[in-house]
Scaffold this active site. Sequence first.
Site, PDB file in Angstrom:
ATOM      1  N   ASP A  41       0.815  -1.217   0.000  1.00 31.64           N
ATOM      2  CA  ASP A  41       0.000   0.000   0.000  1.00 31.64           C
ATOM      3  C   ASP A  41       0.849   1.268   0.000  1.00 31.64           C
ATOM      4  O   ASP A  41       1.992   1.262   0.454  1.00 31.64           O
ATOM      5  CB  ASP A  41      -0.935   0.016   1.219  1.00 31.64           C
ATOM      6  CG  ASP A  41      -0.168  -0.119   2.531  1.00 31.64           C
ATOM      7  OD1 ASP A  41       0.759  -0.951   2.588  1.00 31.64           O
ATOM      8  OD2 ASP A  41      -0.489   0.612   3.484  1.00 31.64           O
ATOM      9  N   GLU A  42       0.265   2.325  -0.519  1.00 35.44           N
ATOM     10  CA  GLU A  42       0.794   3.683  -0.377  1.00 35.44           C
ATOM     11  C   GLU A  42       2.296   3.796  -0.650  1.00 35.44           C
ATOM     12  O   GLU A  42       3.005   4.476   0.074  1.00 35.44           O
ATOM     13  CB  GLU A  42       0.501   4.211   1.042  1.00 35.44           C
ATOM     14  CG  GLU A  42      -0.972   4.236   1.353  1.00 35.44           C
ATOM     15  CD  GLU A  42      -1.269   4.538   2.827  1.00 35.44           C
ATOM     16  OE1 GLU A  42      -2.207   5.289   3.078  1.00 35.44           O
ATOM     17  OE2 GLU A  42      -0.585   4.004   3.713  1.00 35.44           O
TER      18      GLU A  42
HETATM   19  C1  TNX Z   1      -4.142   4.026   5.405  1.00 30.56           C
HETATM   20  S1  TNX Z   1      -5.248   1.582   4.470  1.00 30.56           S
HETATM   21  C2  TNX Z   1      -3.159   3.049   5.520  1.00 30.56           C
HETATM   22  C3  TNX Z   1      -2.462   2.883   6.787  1.00 30.56           C
HETATM   23  C4  TNX Z   1      -2.961   3.830   7.831  1.00 30.56           C
HETATM   24  C5  TNX Z   1      -4.459   3.956   7.730  1.00 30.56           C
HETATM   25  C6  TNX Z   1      -5.086   4.793   8.801  1.00 30.56           C
HETATM   26  C7  TNX Z   1      -3.816   1.291   4.107  1.00 30.56           C
HETATM   27  C8  TNX Z   1      -3.612   0.124   3.272  1.00 30.56           C
HETATM   28  N1  TNX Z   1      -2.863   2.119   4.555  1.00 30.56           N
HETATM   29  O1  TNX Z   1      -1.072   3.032   6.604  1.00 30.56           O
HETATM   30  O2  TNX Z   1      -2.612   3.328   9.089  1.00 30.56           O
HETATM   31  O3  TNX Z   1      -4.766   4.519   6.482  1.00 30.56           O
HETATM   32  O4  TNX Z   1      -6.473   4.727   8.748  1.00 30.56           O
END
Ligand code: TNX
Length: 520
Positions: free
Chosen positions: A332-333
Amino acid sequence: MRGHAALVVLAVPLVAAGLVVSRAAPAVSPSFASVIPKPLAEAPERGAFTLGPAARIVATGTSPEVARVGRLLAGALRPATGFRLPVTRTPGRAGDIALSLAPGDRSLGDEGYRLRVGQDGVTIMARHPAGLFWGTQTLRQLLPVSIETGSRVEGPWRIPLGTIHDGPRFAWRGMMLDVARHFFGVDEVKRLIDLMALYKLNRLHLHLTDDQGWRIAIRSWPRLTQVGGRTAVNGDPGGFYSQRQYRALVAYAQTRFVEVVPEIDMPGHVNAALASYARLTCNGKSPAPYTGIDVGFSSLCIDKELTYRFLDDVIGEVAALTPGRYVHIGGDEAHSTDPADYRRFVERVQQIVRAYGKRMLGWEEIARARLRRTSVAQHWQSPELARRAVEQGAKVVLSPATKAYLDMKYTPSYPLGLVWAGTTSVRDAYEWDPATQVDGVPEQSILGVEAALWSETIDTRAGLDALAFPRLLGLAERAWSPAAGRSWREYRTRLAAQGPRLAALGVAFHPSPEVPWQEP
Ligand code: TNX
């Protein structure tokens, strides 16, 4: 409605003060109507069976698994009843609880069961031990709330008569706990496993690594925990699981039919790893430890061969600790990884996971890469990425942030949690249908539903309880029960009846005014 409001006021201080725990009899006896998740079919009858001091738990047949489920049930019922409840193979008598396998009965499915409460005792039948275990969790919910108090209380231990035929809609009924932003120790996680099991959740996804902390010992890379395990959000204390502790946790979950799914997040969310080993970075310099809550700033060095030796070691050790089929690679991200590099990276890691005999699971972003049909994408935000996974023949686990993120605040003024996906009321978490949640992601592509609890704003059991409960129950029902025939109006009454039970279990749930909580 006014009556409801008065009950809420009453419930709050009782729960807060833990007074409920010493109460003997609940105001309302449990009935088939209050079970969560809602069973497939139920036929209540008038009257009740009373469990008595001479009752035994009859584990029919020779399967050690059946006897094991029987011992767990006995262990759950002994503290409050004070009954001996011996687990035996000898034929049942009137007054017993009998557990038996019916391997030929296909109508029971892999995890289904049939529960009958008659004047002469209780029988639970299933095709597999898992179904028996879920049946015993239903039985717990049919006993008075005081069965959960953990210390001796007066009966009578009446169980309403009737029959339940039950089985899950989805195979994957999960909860994710982020132990990286803040660490939760073995005992906290075991307690959570017990609570998950009561509501028939069967996957515990542990988010084991992130920028702020590395929580699982890796023998070939010891500094990951020696250095990376020390930190947490806000500079709070870190922590990590030794491999021995982790194995014990996995075994504990396994006996409760919960599969632990380990997540090692990559190629982003890796500051704790880079802070532990300078040679993993592209420039050979370690970044400082990170204790804030930003995301998307760290990345593994995609062009370094060492990165893949590192991942081979880590995934190899994690796979060896994992009896379950899946290893979660995060994904993710990854805002600091070039998009073409990202795809190459995920495809290479997919091979590594496969080489260790596991299937790759990752957050929905992994659908940007070429996925094997056996890989699984976890949807959290982007319908387009979920569809891309499905188009590739992969299956999807649904954790839509607007419904299933237990770290979203209940209301704007709620003290814990975040709001980036909005606020999520108890009703919001319940009122949705997985099959229509994402356009182009039909039921047959959905492996199941998973609630996610990120821990930026919580570091105690009380915080965990307040964010997870009662919303987790609604998500458990989404994962187990068909959506047809259900409504918030009906559900909130059943949920209200679970309040005293959660309180008896010591769960500091959020007594949301949306729910007409029952007086304990
Ligand atoms: C998004 S959801 C993230 C996390 C954070 C979360 C907080 C996702 C795959 N990544 O790194 O903790 O939002 O709500």
